[in-house]
Design a protein around this motif. Structure first.
Motif, PDB file in Angstrom:
ATOM      1  N   ASP B  90      81.336 -20.956 -20.630  1.00  9.38           N
ATOM      2  CA  ASP B  90      80.354 -19.893 -20.417  1.00  9.38           C
ATOM      3  C   ASP B  90      80.808 -18.958 -19.301  1.00  9.38           C
ATOM      4  O   ASP B  90      80.011 -18.427 -18.547  1.00  9.38           O
ATOM      5  CB  ASP B  90      78.963 -20.477 -20.142  1.00  9.38           C
ATOM      6  N   PRO B  92      82.045 -15.554 -17.688  1.00 13.86           N
ATOM      7  CA  PRO B  92      81.824 -14.158 -18.057  1.00 13.86           C
ATOM      8  C   PRO B  92      83.152 -13.524 -18.472  1.00 13.86           C
ATOM      9  O   PRO B  92      84.215 -13.935 -18.010  1.00 13.86           O
ATOM     10  CB  PRO B  92      81.294 -13.537 -16.772  1.00 13.86           C
ATOM     11  N   ARG B 120      73.785 -16.111 -13.251  1.00 13.37           N
ATOM     12  CA  ARG B 120      74.104 -17.045 -14.340  1.00 13.37           C
ATOM     13  C   ARG B 120      73.483 -18.408 -14.103  1.00 13.37           C
ATOM     14  O   ARG B 120      73.774 -19.358 -14.828  1.00 13.37           O
ATOM     15  CB  ARG B 120      75.622 -17.162 -14.472  1.00 13.37           C
ATOM     16  N   ASN B 167      82.551 -14.785  -9.223  1.00 14.41           N
ATOM     17  CA  ASN B 167      81.925 -14.836 -10.547  1.00 14.41           C
ATOM     18  C   ASN B 167      82.850 -15.511 -11.563  1.00 14.41           C
ATOM     19  O   ASN B 167      82.430 -15.848 -12.656  1.00 14.41           O
ATOM     20  CB  ASN B 167      81.570 -13.419 -10.996  1.00 14.41           C
TER      21      ASN B 167
END
Lengths: 277, 285
Positions: B90, B92, B120, B167
């Motif tokens: 998952d 990004p 998230r 991220n």
């Protein structure tokens, strides 16, 4: 905030040893804080003196000391506390009922062009209508009880908060929305992490303006259709020609406004610590 | 999270090979400005490999930022295909380091750097570890609780770098991240970015108007034409990694590469200037 060494600096090697510039003994007389307190005190002293000497008509402008004495009497009898509490309660309920929807709607409108297109004209058209003008309508609809007073104040509170919130959200630089999109913020997260905090400075301004509006409308509503509250106190004092009581009511209202402004300022420090000051 | 825009008259996209991260074909972007249609990007083809540092240089207004914003999903292409390989798990697909101030003034340095992970809904412990790591790498640990207005421009851009790396995206998109900084800060940050990137070897698409920066940072440098934006030339930058900005600049090949890229870019810059002057003349009359 230290402007102590404001004197000229001598760097010349041959000059006599520099005398450390000293702050003059009367410098505090010019400080902002002193002036802020001194002016109202001066006005009060002047007023008192003129009243005592009999230059101004004490039937209309009773001496400040007389107002204080009457205030203390009213405090002791519980009359003042009761009127003040009734008014404050109405204010708080109305701010809650008017302010929370205004805040949510303002945020949604700020984010959504469609919603703005749909609601902007209505808001722009109803904003200038003096809310006191619709009080008779509210009396018809809600009757003489608490509801009509709270409703008119709530409506008055709604506008400045909604309008300022929309402006606050619109003022957020587009790049922050890009960041939200790029980092996968969902709609609710955009609301919570971008729109609300970004608009908060203007939202608080909205609340400040709203409180002024609320006081005004509350006093009008209480003068016209109430048996309690500060507006009623002032109106009733006029009708019975107890001018000192009227002034006590005015002083309490101005104190309320002052306290609320302080509260908002304090909130600003807590909620908006990122603002450059 | 792949970005796919398919126009009817194009054949179905060829499967991207595993060594290819981004495949752009026949990409077009037009928009209307004051009634007339402007083509910002015109039938642009581009392949970006997995793990490469890909730099795009071009004159101002050539559509390089528009291209990057389309890759980031912030603009919709008018035509053509953008194929971005799906990252596993998952993760990004991409995170952007924006030009100029983009970190939220209302969040502390820590909360800014943690933004992607928080959005998230990653576990707290994971956020703490990753954000802590990148704040350390960017020298921001001491400022974790500061607000952006208390930091210098260079420090703020470091927060933006930490935010993008934290991220953990598949691809990093960088839009002239250092253009607002002074020369000294720029050099420092280029060094830091290279060091952090060397650890992760993520695919990077980096936009700049500085040829120096392009050669310093990139594995390949693409020169874009003046409007409408097309690929003029792609130059390989053979320097070994890890690189050090100052050492790099002392090498003779460095100058040669700059010379080569400049030679290709010069006419485009002149054309862009001419266009701007014409536009301002027209605006005056």
């Amino acid at each position: 905030m230290t402007a102590l060494d404001a004197g000229p600096r001598t760097e010349d090697a041959g000059a006599p040893p520099p005398v450390r510039p000293r702050r003059s003994r009367t410098a505090w007389l010019g400080s902002d804080r002193f002036l802020a307190v001194a002016t109202p005190v001066l006005v009060l002293v002047l007023w008192e003196a003129l009243a005592q000497v009999g230059i101004i008509d004490t039937r209309f402008f009773p001496a400040p000391s007389a107002i204080v004495v009457r205030g203390v009497e009213m405090l002791a009898s519980g009359e003042l506390v009761e009127h003040t509490w009734v008014s404050v309660r109405r204010l708080l309920i109305a701010i809650l009922i008017g302010g929370v929807p205004a805040l949510l709607l303002g945020l949604a409108m700020g984010l959504s062009r469609k919603l703005r297109a749909a609601l902007d004209p209505i808001i722009a058209a109803t904003y200038p209508v003096p809310k006191s003008a619709i009080f008779p309508l509210f009396l018809l609809v809600f009757g003489l009880g608490e509801a009509s007073k709270i409703a008119v104040v709530a409506v008055g509170v709604f506008y400045p908060i909604a309008v300022n919130t929309v402006a606050g959200v619109r003022e957020i630089a587009p790049i922050y929305h890009d960041v939200g999109t790029n980092f996968g913020a969902r709609r609710w997260q955009v609301f919570r992490t971008i729109a609300f905090p970004g608009a908060l400075p203007l939202i608080l301004t909205g609340f400040n303006l709203a409180f002024g509006m609320a006081l005004m409308l509350l006093v009008v509503a209480e003068m016209l259709g109430a048996k309690s509250g500060l507006g009623f106190l002032i109106w009733n004092s006029w009708q019975t020609f107890q001018v000192e009581n009227m002034y006590v009511g005015l002083v309490v209202i101005s104190l309320l406004g002052f306290l609320f402004a302080l509260l908002v300022k304090g909130l600003e420090g807590v909620l908006v610590p990122w603002r450059k000051r | 999270m792949a970005n796919k825009t398919v126009t009817a008259d194009l054949p179905p996209p060829a499967p991207t090979s595993p060594s290819e991260r981004i495949h752009v074909r026949e990409l077009v972007k037009t928009f209307t400005r004051r009634g007339s249609e402007v083509t910002a990007v015109d039938r642009l083809d581009l392949q970006i490999r997995t793990g490469e540092f890909f730099v795009i240089v071009g004159p101002s207004g050539c559509g390089k930022t528009t291209l990057l914003r389309m890759l980031a999903g912030l603009e919709t292409p008018s035509g053509g295909v953008i194929d971005i390989a799906e990252p596993g798990g998952d993760l990004p697909a991409h995170s952007m380091i924006f030009q100029g101030d983009s970190i939220f003034p209302w969040m502390t340095v820590w909360d800014n750097a943690a933004y992607g992970l928080t959005m998230r809904r990653r576990p707290k412990a994971e956020i703490r570890e990753i954000v802590g790591h990148y704040l350390d790498k960017t020298g921001l640990t001491r400022f974790a609780r500061s607000y952006p207005h208390e930091l210098s421009g260079g420090m703020r851009q470091r927060v933006s770098i930490a935010r993008a790396f934290s991220n953990d995206p598949d691809i990093l998109l960088m839009d002239e991240p250092f253009s607002a900084l002074d020369e000294q800060n720029k050099t420092l940050l280029q060094d830091e970015l290279l060091r952090i990137w060397d650890e992760t070897k993520k695919t990077v698409v980096f936009i700049t108007h500085s040829v120096d920066e392009a050669v310093t940072m990139g594995d390949r440098v693409m020169v874009m034409t003046s409007r409408p934006g097309r690929v003029k030339k792609i130059v390989d930058v053979p320097f070994e990694r890890p690189r050090e900005v100052l050492e790099l600049r002392a090498q003779p090949e460095y100058g040669e590469l700059i010379h080569e890229i400049w030679g290709s870019l010069r006419s485009e810059v002149l054309e862009a200037q001419e266009r701007e002057q014409l536009a301002s003349l027209r605006g005056r009359s």
